[in-house]
Enzyme design. Structure first.
Site, short mmCIF file in Angstrom:
data_model
loop_
_atom_site.label_atom_id
_atom_site.label_comp_id
_atom_site.label_asym_id
_atom_site.label_seq_id
_atom_site.Cartn_x
_atom_site.Cartn_y
_atom_site.Cartn_z
CE LYS A 108 -2.82 2.02 4.81
NZ LYS A 108 -2.18 0.97 4.12
CB SER B 95 -0.97 0.05 1.36
OG SER B 95 -0.51 0.07 2.40
#
Lengths: 176, 166
Positions: free
Chosen positions: B83, B40
């Site tokens: 993230k 990701s």
């Protein structure tokens, strides 16, 4: 002269050794095992702080019990406030993941608690900033389980994990 | 004989506790080494990269837009997610697809951050589970230490269009 210098050096060494052992152990204990905290506010009356601002209860916060994020319905827990990360709030667990809660003052009448979240409420409804305002909270914000009131001495007691009778669930996960 | 063994055992236990506590303090208050898995955050962080995260920014509330953070997953407190911070509290976030005709915005609530992976096509992030409470952030990643050919500070976001103009 040499003897007194030797004494100072030995003392200094012993101090450093003690310091580097005692401080990490104490900090780890307070972070991971248990600590105490003063409860402020009226959101958990009458269980906590029934005397209002005159006398604040001091509770024992048990981190060890929640190290695997295991809580039961009815537990009084402390968690990091979702609205203000600098503050910890203390509330009762009403519902676990998968349960459907009938809310009191939330924008939705019924809420299903998502995976990894819990629903918390203060015992003093209407005077409590809790899941009815900010919704289900993530278990990652769980800080500790409040197990006993330690002060004032006349309020020395173990805190029971009971759900208030009017807050029985609509449907719990185990009903399936 | 028994006393010798007992003495040695106590000393071993004592050292283990002592070093365990020092390790806890280091990871909790200073920083640590982590391995990231998953696609990701490509191309900034690849699968199985080893990075160094510092925990001081979190304690001093110095996390900023564009920082890569490691946080507890909102749906599973035992696992961590890695993230980038796209928005802080109060920021306006574009929640609809940028190619869509009707653009919908939402504001990041107080005490929360909006996280997105750099690999927007292949990332489950705030676009899926909503804004993340600040209290779940564990640290800020600022240095990649493995693989050695990619050693160094982490690049800026390849998705600068996701940051709000305000």
């Amino acid at each position: 002269m040499a003897q007194s210098q030797g004494w100072v050096r030995r003392y200094f060494k012993a101090f450093c050794k003690g310091f580097f052992v005692a401080v990490p152990v104490a900090v780890t204990f307070l972070d991971r095992v248990a600590c105490v905290a003063r409860v402020e506010g009226a959101s958990m009356q009458p269980s906590l702080n029934p005397g209002g601002s005159q006398s604040s209860d001091v509770v024992l916060l048990n981190h060890w019990k929640v190290r695997n994020f295991e809580v039961q319905r009815g537990d009084i827990v402390s968690l990091v406030s979702p609205k203000n990360p600098e503050q910890k709030i203390i509330k009762r667990v009403i519902a676990l993941e998968g349960d459907i809660v009938k809310t009191m003052g939330h924008k939705n009448r019924y809420v299903k608690v998502p995976r990894g979240h819990i629903w918390v409420e203060g015992d003093h409804h209407g005077h409590s900033f809790d899941s009815n305002s900010f919704g289900p909270v993530s278990l990652g914000l769980l800080h500790a389980h409040a197990t006993h009131i330690l002060w004032p001495p006349e309020r020395w007691q173990k805190l029971e994990s009971v759900l208030p009778p009017e807050r029985l669930l609509v449907q719990s996960e185990e009903d399936y | 004989m028994l006393r010798g063994v007992l003495g040695k055992t106590f000393r071993l236990v004592g050292y283990t506790i002592q070093y365990g506590c020092i390790a806890h303090c280091a990871f909790e208050y200073v920083g640590g080494v982590l391995m990231c898995s998953g696609p990701s955050m490509e191309p900034t962080i690849q699968n199985s990269d080893i990075v160094f995260a510092e925990n001081l920014s979190r304690h001093f509330y110095g996390i900023q837009r564009g920082d890569i953070v490691v946080a507890k997953s909102p749906s599973d407190p035992k696992s961590n997610i890695c993230k980038r911070v796209i928005g802080l509290e109060g920021d306006k976030i574009l929640t609809s697809s940028p190619a869509g005709f009707f653009k919908s915005h939402s504001y990041v609530p107080k005490g929360h951050v909006w996280l997105e992976g750099d690999n927007l096509q292949n990332s489950t992030d705030s676009r899926y589970y909503g804004p993340v409470p600040y209290g779940l952030i564990r640290g800020r990643i600022f240095l990649k230490i493995w693989p050695l050919n990619d050693f160094g500070f982490l690049r800026d976001s390849p998705n600068s269009h996701r940051f709000s103009d305000e």
